[in-house]
Design an enzyme around this catalytic site. Structure first.
Site, PDB file in Angstrom:
ATOM      1  N   CYS A  79       0.844  -1.199   0.000  1.00  0.00           N
ATOM      2  CA  CYS A  79       0.000   0.000   0.000  1.00  0.00           C
ATOM      3  C   CYS A  79       0.886   1.258   0.000  1.00  0.00           C
ATOM      4  O   CYS A  79       1.651   1.472  -0.940  1.00  0.00           O
ATOM      5  CB  CYS A  79      -0.985  -0.039   1.162  1.00  0.00           C
ATOM      6  SG  CYS A  79      -2.346   1.164   0.980  1.00  0.00           S
ATOM      7  N   HIS A 184      -3.766  -4.790  -0.373  1.00  0.00           N
ATOM      8  CA  HIS A 184      -3.350  -5.368   0.906  1.00  0.00           C
ATOM      9  C   HIS A 184      -3.436  -6.893   0.835  1.00  0.00           C
ATOM     10  O   HIS A 184      -4.530  -7.453   0.982  1.00  0.00           O
ATOM     11  CB  HIS A 184      -4.255  -4.869   2.037  1.00  0.00           C
ATOM     12  CG  HIS A 184      -4.022  -3.450   2.425  1.00  0.00           C
ATOM     13  ND1 HIS A 184      -3.099  -3.079   3.378  1.00  0.00           N
ATOM     14  CD2 HIS A 184      -4.597  -2.301   1.983  1.00  0.00           C
ATOM     15  CE1 HIS A 184      -3.108  -1.753   3.512  1.00  0.00           C
ATOM     16  NE2 HIS A 184      -4.001  -1.258   2.671  1.00  0.00           N
ATOM     17  N   GLU A 186      -2.658  -8.948   3.108  1.00  0.00           N
ATOM     18  CA  GLU A 186      -3.112  -9.440   4.407  1.00  0.00           C
ATOM     19  C   GLU A 186      -4.617  -9.287   4.601  1.00  0.00           C
ATOM     20  O   GLU A 186      -5.180  -9.845   5.537  1.00  0.00           O
ATOM     21  CB  GLU A 186      -2.359  -8.726   5.535  1.00  0.00           C
ATOM     22  CG  GLU A 186      -2.796  -7.308   5.820  1.00  0.00           C
ATOM     23  CD  GLU A 186      -2.214  -6.261   4.884  1.00  0.00           C
ATOM     24  OE1 GLU A 186      -2.387  -5.057   5.173  1.00  0.00           O
ATOM     25  OE2 GLU A 186      -1.601  -6.636   3.861  1.00  0.00           O
TER      26      GLU A 186
END
Length: 204
Positions: A79, A184, A186
């Site tokens: 990001c 992202h 995650e």
């Protein structure tokens, strides 16, 4: 060991949890020796480019990241962490980045249609202009989770994934051992875990 750099910005816990879920040896750290001893580095980031760049400079982490990357250590920016890899950002002025990947960061607003919401928030499909090990277990159109108001430009030679938001936006970049994901991993479910696993498995 993978070092997630803690310089005061970034969603560190969810990133660390995702890496641990796939069996990675990971540490969140602001210790320079730990970063130097790590096999790989992840540079996270959320918030404003100028603030993050200043924190990197003030903590000495910016110089350390550049040094480690130039020595050939694998580095992934996520990001805002990806945006910091570029030469400059035009987010509320003009601010210097780490200069590890050629290109700049510019506003999405004014680039896409005015009726589209900015920031782009949510799931969007990935497209792969050329093969890259980071996406070896993905297929065209697999979705990742984005939250961003700025995008990388002037970086065609390093683009390894794009996404469509009215127009084509840079989703991921790579230059040798330096990698970046605008989305992202995650927060991207199984797709994100596959990307993180590919990063963990690559050998210098």
């Amino acid at each position: 060991m993978i070092a997630i750099i803690d310089y005061g910005v970034g969603n560190l816990f969810s990133l660390s949890s995702s890496l641990k879920r796939i069996g990675a040896d990971v540490v969140i750290t602001s210790d320079k020796k730990t970063v130097e001893n790590a096999e790989k580095i992840i540079l996270p980031g959320v918030g404003a480019f100028a603030d993050a760049a200043k924190k990197l400079r003030d903590t000495g982490m910016g110089e350390l990241v550049i040094d480690q990357a130039k020595k050939g250590k694998y580095l992934m920016g996520i990001c805002l962490g990806m945006q910091l890899l570029f030469d400059k950002s035009y987010e509320y002025g003009c601010h210097e980045g780490l200069g590890l990947i050629k290109g700049n960061v510019a506003p999405i607003r004014g680039f896409v249609r005015d009726d589209l919401k900015v920031p782009q928030i949510g799931w969007n499909g990935l497209h792969f202009p050329r093969p890259h090990f980071l996406f070896k277990d993905l297929k065209e159109g697999d979705c990742a989770y984005f939250v961003h108001s700025y995008h990388a430009v002037d970086c065609n030679e390093s683009v390894i994934a794009t996404t469509e938001y009215d127009k084509e936006l840079t989703a991921a970049v790579a230059k040798d051992n330096v990698l970046g994901c605008q989305f992202h991993p995650e927060k991207s479910g199984d797709v994100g875990l596959k990307i993180l696993r590919a990063f963990c498995e690559v050998k210098a």
